[in-house]
Design a protein around this motif. Structure first.
Motif, PDB file in Angstrom:
ATOM      1  N   GLN A 182       0.821  -1.217   0.000  1.00 21.36           N
ATOM      2  CA  GLN A 182       0.000   0.000   0.000  1.00 21.36           C
ATOM      3  C   GLN A 182       0.850   1.261   0.000  1.00 21.36           C
ATOM      4  O   GLN A 182       0.494   2.250  -0.607  1.00 21.36           O
ATOM      5  N   TYR A 183       1.942   1.233   0.758  1.00 25.79           N
ATOM      6  CA  TYR A 183       2.687   2.460   1.017  1.00 25.79           C
ATOM      7  C   TYR A 183       3.732   2.790  -0.051  1.00 25.79           C
ATOM      8  O   TYR A 183       3.900   3.951  -0.395  1.00 25.79           O
ATOM      9  N   PHE A 184       4.461   1.789  -0.513  1.00 25.60           N
ATOM     10  CA  PHE A 184       5.709   2.100  -1.222  1.00 25.60           C
ATOM     11  C   PHE A 184       5.667   1.808  -2.717  1.00 25.60           C
ATOM     12  O   PHE A 184       5.119   0.803  -3.148  1.00 25.60           O
ATOM     13  N   ASP A 185       6.298   2.705  -3.482  1.00 20.40           N
ATOM     14  CA  ASP A 185       6.438   2.516  -4.929  1.00 20.40           C
ATOM     15  C   ASP A 185       7.576   1.548  -5.234  1.00 20.40           C
ATOM     16  O   ASP A 185       7.598   0.892  -6.261  1.00 20.40           O
ATOM     17  N   TRP A 186       8.545   1.546  -4.321  1.00 18.61           N
ATOM     18  CA  TRP A 186       9.807   0.865  -4.573  1.00 18.61           C
ATOM     19  C   TRP A 186      10.233   0.223  -3.247  1.00 18.61           C
ATOM     20  O   TRP A 186      10.036   0.825  -2.192  1.00 18.61           O
ATOM     21  N   VAL A 187      10.795  -0.971  -3.325  1.00 19.24           N
ATOM     22  CA  VAL A 187      11.188  -1.655  -2.094  1.00 19.24           C
ATOM     23  C   VAL A 187      12.642  -2.122  -2.171  1.00 19.24           C
ATOM     24  O   VAL A 187      13.095  -2.600  -3.210  1.00 19.24           O
ATOM     25  N   ILE A 188      13.337  -1.948  -1.051  1.00 20.89           N
ATOM     26  CA  ILE A 188      14.684  -2.487  -0.898  1.00 20.89           C
ATOM     27  C   ILE A 188      14.602  -3.611   0.132  1.00 20.89           C
ATOM     28  O   ILE A 188      14.153  -3.397   1.253  1.00 20.89           O
ATOM     29  N   LEU A 189      15.010  -4.811  -0.251  1.00 23.02           N
ATOM     30  CA  LEU A 189      15.031  -5.944   0.681  1.00 23.02           C
ATOM     31  C   LEU A 189      16.467  -6.176   1.100  1.00 23.02           C
ATOM     32  O   LEU A 189      17.349  -6.342   0.256  1.00 23.02           O
ATOM     33  N   LEU A 190      16.666  -6.173   2.413  1.00 20.42           N
ATOM     34  CA  LEU A 190      18.033  -6.203   2.918  1.00 20.42           C
ATOM     35  C   LEU A 190      18.180  -7.259   3.994  1.00 20.42           C
ATOM     36  O   LEU A 190      17.331  -7.382   4.875  1.00 20.42           O
ATOM     37  N   ASN A 191      19.219  -8.033   3.903  1.00 17.44           N
ATOM     38  CA  ASN A 191      19.642  -8.857   5.031  1.00 17.44           C
ATOM     39  C   ASN A 191      21.151  -9.062   4.913  1.00 17.44           C
ATOM     40  O   ASN A 191      21.612 -10.038   4.342  1.00 17.44           O
ATOM     41  N   MET A 192      21.869  -8.122   5.419  1.00 23.56           N
ATOM     42  CA  MET A 192      23.323  -8.045   5.308  1.00 23.56           C
ATOM     43  C   MET A 192      23.752  -7.825   3.856  1.00 23.56           C
ATOM     44  O   MET A 192      24.540  -6.954   3.572  1.00 23.56           O
ATOM     45  N   ARG A 193      23.190  -8.612   2.969  1.00 23.85           N
ATOM     46  CA  ARG A 193      23.368  -8.354   1.554  1.00 23.85           C
ATOM     47  C   ARG A 193      22.097  -7.737   1.011  1.00 23.85           C
ATOM     48  O   ARG A 193      21.043  -7.840   1.626  1.00 23.85           O
ATOM     49  N   LEU A 194      22.217  -7.162  -0.189  1.00 19.37           N
ATOM     50  CA  LEU A 194      21.028  -6.641  -0.846  1.00 19.37           C
ATOM     51  C   LEU A 194      20.322  -7.805  -1.536  1.00 19.37           C
ATOM     52  O   LEU A 194      20.870  -8.425  -2.441  1.00 19.37           O
ATOM     53  N   GLY A 212      13.756  -2.591  -6.257  1.00 17.43           N
ATOM     54  CA  GLY A 212      13.016  -2.320  -7.491  1.00 17.43           C
ATOM     55  C   GLY A 212      11.582  -1.967  -7.178  1.00 17.43           C
ATOM     56  O   GLY A 212      11.200  -1.858  -6.008  1.00 17.43           O
ATOM     57  N   PRO A 213      10.774  -1.781  -8.240  1.00 11.30           N
ATOM     58  CA  PRO A 213       9.356  -1.480  -8.044  1.00 11.30           C
ATOM     59  C   PRO A 213       8.715  -2.538  -7.150  1.00 11.30           C
ATOM     60  O   PRO A 213       9.018  -3.727  -7.283  1.00 11.30           O
ATOM     61  N   THR A 214       7.847  -2.100  -6.257  1.00  9.97           N
ATOM     62  CA  THR A 214       7.257  -2.991  -5.262  1.00  9.97           C
ATOM     63  C   THR A 214       6.657  -4.242  -5.901  1.00  9.97           C
ATOM     64  O   THR A 214       6.846  -5.353  -5.410  1.00  9.97           O
ATOM     65  N   SER A 215       5.964  -4.060  -7.027  1.00  7.30           N
ATOM     66  CA  SER A 215       5.292  -5.195  -7.652  1.00  7.30           C
ATOM     67  C   SER A 215       6.289  -6.259  -8.121  1.00  7.30           C
ATOM     68  O   SER A 215       5.955  -7.433  -8.210  1.00  7.30           O
ATOM     69  N   ARG A 242      -0.930 -12.254  -2.890  1.00  2.00           N
ATOM     70  CA  ARG A 242      -1.828 -12.972  -3.792  1.00  2.00           C
ATOM     71  C   ARG A 242      -3.122 -12.198  -4.004  1.00  2.00           C
ATOM     72  O   ARG A 242      -3.569 -12.005  -5.109  1.00  2.00           O
ATOM     73  N   ARG A 243      -3.697 -11.744  -2.890  1.00  2.60           N
ATOM     74  CA  ARG A 243      -4.967 -11.011  -2.998  1.00  2.60           C
ATOM     75  C   ARG A 243      -4.815  -9.768  -3.849  1.00  2.60           C
ATOM     76  O   ARG A 243      -5.660  -9.451  -4.658  1.00  2.60           O
ATOM     77  N   GLU A 244      -3.681  -9.062  -3.664  1.00  4.04           N
ATOM     78  CA  GLU A 244      -3.508  -7.811  -4.396  1.00  4.04           C
ATOM     79  C   GLU A 244      -3.278  -8.059  -5.878  1.00  4.04           C
ATOM     80  O   GLU A 244      -3.728  -7.321  -6.725  1.00  4.04           O
ATOM     81  N   ARG A 245      -2.513  -9.092  -6.164  1.00  5.31           N
ATOM     82  CA  ARG A 245      -2.154  -9.328  -7.568  1.00  5.31           C
ATOM     83  C   ARG A 245      -3.213 -10.108  -8.311  1.00  5.31           C
ATOM     84  O   ARG A 245      -3.363  -9.978  -9.502  1.00  5.31           O
TER      85      ARG A 245
END
Ligand code: ATP
Ligand code: MG
Length: 270
Positions: A207-219, A223-226, A253-256
């Motif tokens: 709902q909130y973000f256009d773009w997401v960064i997923l991080l866990n020590m490494r990237l 990219g775009p949230t979708s 799943r529900r959103e897509r």
């Protein structure tokens, strides 16, 4: 999925950050587009705060380089606003809520200049935006945790920067305020500002973000949230915490695939 962009507002190249010789961020390569509302997501200890601190030049031991607006931090410092994670702030100094927000104007004032009426107006307006104008004269130490957080957000707004880093701005903030603030951040990004927010609530990410960064020590992804906020990449980010992730899987799943049949078809192995 790591998407690179041309003319990035932020470019991180080969960044490795260590504390006591132990790397906590490893070889991060990242470029971010302008005018987006961007979420940084990952488990506790993933290095989210460290990434922001490192970009802000606040971590001692790092290799690699960071460019902001294609420049070094010190050349563009006044175009950037940073709201630290709350527990890392010293709340004991004697200042009113309005004083704290006015501090957001100092970068614009230049050395030795006193705030003018225009600055006070901007500061008061910012307090109003976060619903704290009634507390302008209150000592910061005499506000509740969530109220303090709102004042610090107001300070960031008063800075009128081009790029904002907000480390868990919604921690301890009530749902109505969170909604109001995300609206403000949306407006800011619609005007071309870039807002980067560390966020823990996976339920509201799409709902909130256009773009997401997923991080866990490494990237893990950027990219775009979708494209990035997928069950697979979340698994990679959070490891085996499946109970949590199955909820998010449902949400995605529900959103897509609002139509369940369509989803089932798409899921069938070929
Ligand atoms: N000043 C420090 N000295 C030593 N180790 C540190 C320091 N700050 C952070 N760390 C370690 O670096 C790692 C990343 O910490 P960081 O604060 O960036 O995580 P985070 O993703 O922001 O987590 P959280 O969601 O809990 O805020 C952790 O393992 C943490 O223990
Ligand atoms: Mg953190």
């Amino acid at each position: 999925m790591i998407k690179h962009v041309d003319n990035p507002v932020l470019e991180v190249h080969d960044l490795t950050v260590s504390y006591d010789r132990k790397p906590v961020l490893w070889d991060i390569d990242l470029t971010l587009p302008a005018g987006k509302l961007i979420g940084i997501v990952g488990p506790n200890g993933a290095g989210k705060s460290t990434l922001i601190k490192s970009v802000m030049g606040l971590t001692p031991n790092s290799s690699g380089y960071v460019k902001l607006f294609d420049k070094d931090l010190k050349q563009v410092r006044d175009r950037i606003s940073y709201v630290p994670q709350r527990e890392s702030v010293d709340w004991d100094f004697p200042a009113s809520a309005l004083d704290v927000v006015l501090m957001g104007r100092y970068g614009k004032l230049g050395l030795f200049k006193r705030p003018r009426k225009a600055d006070r107006d901007i500061a008061l307006d910012s307090l109003q935006k976060v619903g704290m104008d009634a507390y302008a004269g209150r000592q910061i130490s005499q506000l509740s945790g969530g109220q303090q957080q709102r004042v610090f957000l107001a300070r960031a707004l008063a800075q009128q920067a081009d790029l904002y880093f907000m480390d868990e701005p919604f921690a301890g903030v009530d749902a109505a305020t969170e909604k109001a603030i995300i609206e403000i951040l949306r407006e800011m990004s619609a005007k071309g500002n870039t807002v980067i927010v560390v966020h823990h609530d996976l339920q509201s990410v799409t709902q909130y973000f256009d773009w997401v960064i997923l991080l866990n020590m490494r990237l893990v992804g950027s990219g775009p949230t979708s494209e990035v906020f997928t069950t697979e990449l979340l698994q990679e980010t959070y490891g085996g915490k499946l109970t949590l992730l199955s909820d998010v899987g449902d949400l995605i799943r529900r959103e897509r695939f609002p139509n369940r049949e369509q989803f089932d078809k798409a899921q069938k192995p070929k």
